[in-house]
Design an enzyme around this catalytic site. Structure first.
Site, PDB file in Angstrom:
ATOM      1  N   GLU A   1       0.026  22.878  34.343  1.00  0.00           N
ATOM      2  CA  GLU A   1       1.462  22.713  34.136  1.00  0.00           C
ATOM      3  C   GLU A   1       1.806  22.124  32.771  1.00  0.00           C
ATOM      4  O   GLU A   1       2.789  22.538  32.141  1.00  0.00           O
ATOM      5  CB  GLU A   1       2.043  21.844  35.247  1.00  0.00           C
TER       6      GLU A   1
ATOM      7  N   ARG B   1      12.986  25.839  48.303  1.00  0.00           N
ATOM      8  CA  ARG B   1      12.531  27.228  48.184  1.00  0.00           C
ATOM      9  C   ARG B   1      13.111  28.134  49.260  1.00  0.00           C
ATOM     10  O   ARG B   1      13.304  29.325  49.027  1.00  0.00           O
ATOM     11  CB  ARG B   1      10.998  27.281  48.269  1.00  0.00           C
TER      12      ARG B   1
ATOM     13  N   ARG C   1      14.367  30.866  46.756  1.00  0.00           N
ATOM     14  CA  ARG C   1      13.350  31.485  45.910  1.00  0.00           C
ATOM     15  C   ARG C   1      13.653  32.950  45.632  1.00  0.00           C
ATOM     16  O   ARG C   1      13.354  33.456  44.550  1.00  0.00           O
ATOM     17  CB  ARG C   1      11.969  31.323  46.542  1.00  0.00           C
TER      18      ARG C   1
ATOM     19  N   PHE D   1       5.198  18.620  39.698  1.00  0.00           N
ATOM     20  CA  PHE D   1       4.383  19.110  38.596  1.00  0.00           C
ATOM     21  C   PHE D   1       5.222  19.330  37.335  1.00  0.00           C
ATOM     22  O   PHE D   1       4.748  19.140  36.213  1.00  0.00           O
ATOM     23  CB  PHE D   1       3.691  20.417  38.991  1.00  0.00           C
TER      24      PHE D   1
END
Length: 324
Positions: free
Chosen positions: A65, A174, A17, A90
């Site tokens: 989203e 992430r 991330r 999502f």
């Protein structure tokens, strides 16, 4: 061939991330057309740390989203380069129709990062654990689909796709990944990376399963079995030539992915082999199961995504090869 570490247990110093946020900041500062879109997950992907530096180039769409994907399509129509981030389920399951129709069917330019892939969703649980996202995006005509294995690869691909028009989906985790590549490595679309050479079996992996495959290769070597390990980070287009080359060489293939065996890497490799080089193979991945809450190590064992599971599949496929 990349010379991968023989014991690949060292984690990257930078989280995935952080690499995303840092690279996005770099791209945005160099190009005013780069726009970052988030669905209320800025802190989750670290873009909250760069928002004050590019306030006119970052949009928090809220927990909407599908609408965010539509906004990205609109931005593309005006000549902007939208980078859309949300969790993988999502970005694909929830926003698939908008991505397919508003983005791809309209032949627009959208870059999508799907994070928290597969078992790395951990405590977000079953509803947030995408095992089918690669399969969904592979269905979109002309979409390019990647699953990254470390931060160096992620940063490279984020920069690369800025200059390439179209729908690009990058699947990632992430947090810290096992470090595979040095900072000077390049990554071509449609080209896998051979990390280790062996003549007995070919292991083709992506994402977090690349490190597991290298661990499996170390264990197999102790048993006298030499495994080729390929990082197939480019899943669409996929490196057909490389797959066929090593299938012909080893006569046995195992795929390993943090994804459903239907639709993802295993399916993509099986499609190539069935048409060009029928080969005995086994697929390591999720099979007829939904996600659940748990730590990554527990989930890997539950869904049989460990180096030991890869070893078992190698042993099975080698028995099949010997019975030919």
């Amino acid at each position: 061939m990349i010379q991968a570490p023989s014991k690949p247990y060292e984690l990257d110093k930078i989280e995935m991330r952080q690499m995303y946020a840092n690279t996005l900041l770099e791209l945005a500062q160099n190009n005013p057309n780069v726009i970052a879109l988030e669905a209320d997950l800025m802190s989750a992907i670290s873009t909250n740390k760069i928002s004050s530096k590019i306030p006119k180039q970052i949009i928090n769409s809220g927990i909407m989203e599908a609408n965010m994907m539509g906004v990205a399509a609109g931005l593309s129509l005006t000549g902007k380069i939208p980078y859309v981030h949300t969790f993988a389920q999502f970005a694909t399951r929830r926003a698939f129709d908008q991505l397919f129709v508003s983005g791809a069917y309209a032949q627009l330019n959208i870059k999508i990062l799907g994070s928290d892939s597969g078992v790395t969703a951990e405590h977000n649980g079953g509803t947030h654990m995408a095992f089918e996202d690669l399969g969904l995006v592979r269905l979109i005509p002309n979409a390019q689909v990647y699953e990254v294995s470390d931060a160096t690869q992620l940063g490279y691909l984020l920069r690369k796709i800025e200059k390439e028009y179209g729908i690009h989906y990058i699947r990632t985790i992430r947090k810290n990944a096992v470090k595979i590549y040095d900072e000077n490595e390049i990554f071509e679309t449609g080209r896998g990376k051979v990390l280790r050479e062996g003549g007995d079996v070919t292991i083709i992996a992506s994402g977090i399963m690349v490190a597991e495959s290298l661990r499996a290769a170390d264990l197999l070597q102790d048993l006298g079995i030499q495994a080729t390990v390929i990082d197939m980070f480019s899943i669409k287009p996929i490196d057909k030539e490389l797959i066929v080359k090593y299938a012909e060489k080893t006569k046995a293939v195992v795929t390993a992915e943090n994804h459903n065996v239907i639709g993802g890497l295993g399916s993509a490799v099986a499609e190539v082999l069935s048409e060009q080089c029928p080969t005995r193979m086994r697929r390591i991945g999720v099979k007829e199961q939904f996600g659940q809450v748990g730590k990554v190590d527990y989930l890997k064992e539950f869904y049989k995504l460990t180096a030991k599971d890869i070893m078992d599949a190698v042993q099975e496929v080698r028995i099949l090869k010997s019975e030919k």
